[in-house]
Enzyme design. Structure first.
Site, PDB file in Angstrom:
ATOM      1  CE  LYS A   1      -0.680  -0.423   5.081  1.00  0.00           C
ATOM      2  NZ  LYS A   1      -1.434  -0.742   6.044  1.00  0.00           N
TER       3      LYS A   1
ATOM      4  NE  ARG B   1      -7.354   0.894  11.085  1.00  0.00           N
ATOM      5  CZ  ARG B   1      -6.345   0.512  10.847  1.00  0.00           C
ATOM      6  NH1 ARG B   1      -4.743   1.550  10.834  1.00  0.00           N
ATOM      7  NH2 ARG B   1      -5.495  -1.087   9.924  1.00  0.00           N
TER       8      ARG B   1
ATOM      9  CE1 TYR C   1      13.515  31.953   5.774  1.00  0.00           C
ATOM     10  CE2 TYR C   1      12.832  29.092   4.914  1.00  0.00           C
ATOM     11  CZ  TYR C   1      13.120  30.973   5.149  1.00  0.00           C
ATOM     12  OH  TYR C   1      12.566  31.091   3.782  1.00  0.00           O
TER      13      TYR C   1
ATOM     14  CG  MET D   1      10.033  24.185  -0.258  1.00  0.00           C
ATOM     15  SD  MET D   1       9.350  25.124  -0.963  1.00  0.00           S
ATOM     16  CE  MET D   1       7.635  25.957  -0.231  1.00  0.00           C
TER      17      MET D   1
HETATM   18  C1  LIG Z   1      -0.918  -1.799   7.250  1.00  0.00           C
HETATM   19  C2  LIG Z   1      -0.645  -3.173   7.305  1.00  0.00           C
HETATM   20  C3  LIG Z   1      -0.764  -4.127   7.316  1.00  0.00           C
HETATM   21  C4  LIG Z   1       0.965  -4.310   7.572  1.00  0.00           C
HETATM   22  O1  LIG Z   1       1.329  -3.533   8.577  1.00  0.00           O
HETATM   23  P1  LIG Z   1       2.705  -3.386   8.456  1.00  0.00           P
HETATM   24  O2  LIG Z   1       3.099  -2.993  10.183  1.00  0.00           O
HETATM   25  O3  LIG Z   1       2.987  -2.745   7.566  1.00  0.00           O
HETATM   26  O4  LIG Z   1       3.807  -5.362   8.824  1.00  0.00           O
HETATM   27  C5  LIG Z   1      -1.439  -5.197   7.399  1.00  0.00           C
HETATM   28  N1  LIG Z   1      -2.379  -5.004   7.716  1.00  0.00           N
HETATM   29  C6  LIG Z   1      -3.158  -4.478   7.443  1.00  0.00           C
HETATM   30  C7  LIG Z   1      -4.861  -4.325   7.435  1.00  0.00           C
HETATM   31  C8  LIG Z   1      -2.744  -3.350   6.943  1.00  0.00           C
HETATM   32  O5  LIG Z   1      -3.316  -2.014   7.254  1.00  0.00           O
END
Ligand SMILES: *Cc1c(COP(=O)(O)O)cnc(C)c1O
Length: 365
Positions: A35, A130, A257, A305
């Protein structure tokens, strides 16, 4: 010449980390989580290295379609499931598996008119609150899905909120795991339970499909309890730039800055072509580690930046010399992304995902 900042992606490290994940996942199938464009690495850049895994998991349909162009057969799982009923047609067209976490998604399946049959991972909310069905509602959702013609295979899925630490008292993550096991008791189906932290820290937990992300990208999910090196993980992304200017400052002069840094003694300061518009965190404070020609130094003053300043007082460094913001130096030394993240009050996840589009990515061994 382009501006000297680049993100190097290390293929051998990706392969090494996949092998480590395999070692910890035993008989389970190992799904690689890609992802957020493979945690900022680029799906296309990690694909060959992860193709030895048992499928991919992500959550954006456009990314899934990009991945399907490379991966014409194996499993691609959408971790958040579908966002609209019409996504079912895309899942059919591109042969995507998906999570079902809420009643509205079941309704979309009930109204599905096409002929495709889907592989579904039914998600339980085992304590994170969640996504997912509460344990009490889970069995009804499961039974409803098993009766749908458009569902060919159904698996159980949960996600840990605390696999990297010790909430839930001395039981660790067992409360969440037991809640899940109790609720699925007697239902057939394989289980997808562990993320990277659970895979590494709790390899005894049963999980038919492990969903490993961060560990594959060389960051330790439970830093600083364990470093990436403790787990045998290697950095897969190195953010490298160069010194583009040098300043000699006198005591009481300031740098950057807001004049947040005031020199106490004569100092040599290097200005580096890297700033928050490249994805380096603006909140990273004075003292955040960097490598100059492979040797440790520190950030000085506020990140701008497009530039930041580093201390060269103890370094024999010149214009064009290498500065590593995290990852591996061309001289071989490593600055752990987790250490930089810790100094900046965040996680390796956020640093690697945050590298911006203007930073050129280069894939190397
Ligand atoms: C992102 C995610 C993972 C992977 O998690 P890591 O901590 O990066 O190994 C696994 N399951 C779900 C549902 C996730 O959203």
């Amino acid at each position: 010449m382009p501006r000297p900042i680049k993100a190097m992606i290390h293929s051998n490290a990706l392969r090494n980390n996949l092998a480590i994940a395999r070692k910890y996942s035993g008989q389970a199938q190992l799904m690689t989580v890609v992802k957020a464009n493979a945690y900022g690495h680029g799906i296309e850049n990690v694909y060959d290295c992860f193709n030895d895994g048992d499928g991919f998991a992500l959550l954006d349909l456009d990314e899934a379609i990009r991945l399907r162009a490379l991966h014409n057969q194996g499993r691609i799982l959408l971790l958040e499931g579908i966002f609209h009923s019409t996504d079912l047609d895309l899942c059919a067209q591109y042969n995507l598996s998906f999570a079902v976490h809420s009643p509205h998604q079941i309704q979309w399946l009930q109204h599905y008119q096409g002929t495709a049959k889907f592989e579904v991972f039914l998600k339980m909310n085992s304590g994170m609150n969640r996504l997912g069905f509460r344990p009490k509602e889970y069995r009804l959702a499961w039974n409803t899905l098993t009766q749908l013609d458009c569902v060919s295979t159904l698996h159980h899925m949960m996600h840990f909120s605390d696999a990297d630490g010790q909430r839930f008292g001395k039981n660790g993550i067992n409360d969440q795991y037991q809640t899940f096991q109790k609720a699925i008791h007697g239902l057939l189906g394989q289980q997808s339970v562990s993320n990277s932290a659970a895979m590494l820290r709790h390899p005894h937990l049963h999980s038919d499909f492990i969903r490993a992300g961060i560990a594959l990208y060389g960051s330790s999910p439970d830093h600083p309890t364990h470093t990436a090196a403790d787990w045998g993980l290697q950095p897969t992304m190195s953010l490298r730039s160069e010194i583009i200017a040098i300043q000699h400052v006198q005591p009481h002069e300031s740098v950057g800055y807001g004049s947040t840094y005031i020199a106490k003694q004569p100092m040599k300061i290097g200005i580096v072509a890297c700033g928050y518009a490249d994805g380096y965190q603006r909140v990273s404070p004075t003292g955040t580690p960097v490598l100059v020609n492979g040797k440790r130094s520190t950030l000085i003053g506020r990140v701008s930046m497009d530039m930041l300043a580093v201390d060269l007082t103890q370094h024999d460094a010149n214009i064009g010399d290498e500065v590593v913001l995290w990852g591996k130096s061309k001289y071989g030394n490593i600055l752990s992304i987790d250490e930089v993240a810790q100094a900046s009050g965040t996680l390796g996840y956020e640093l690697m995902c945050g590298v911006t589009a203007r930073v050129e990515i280069q894939v190397t061994d």
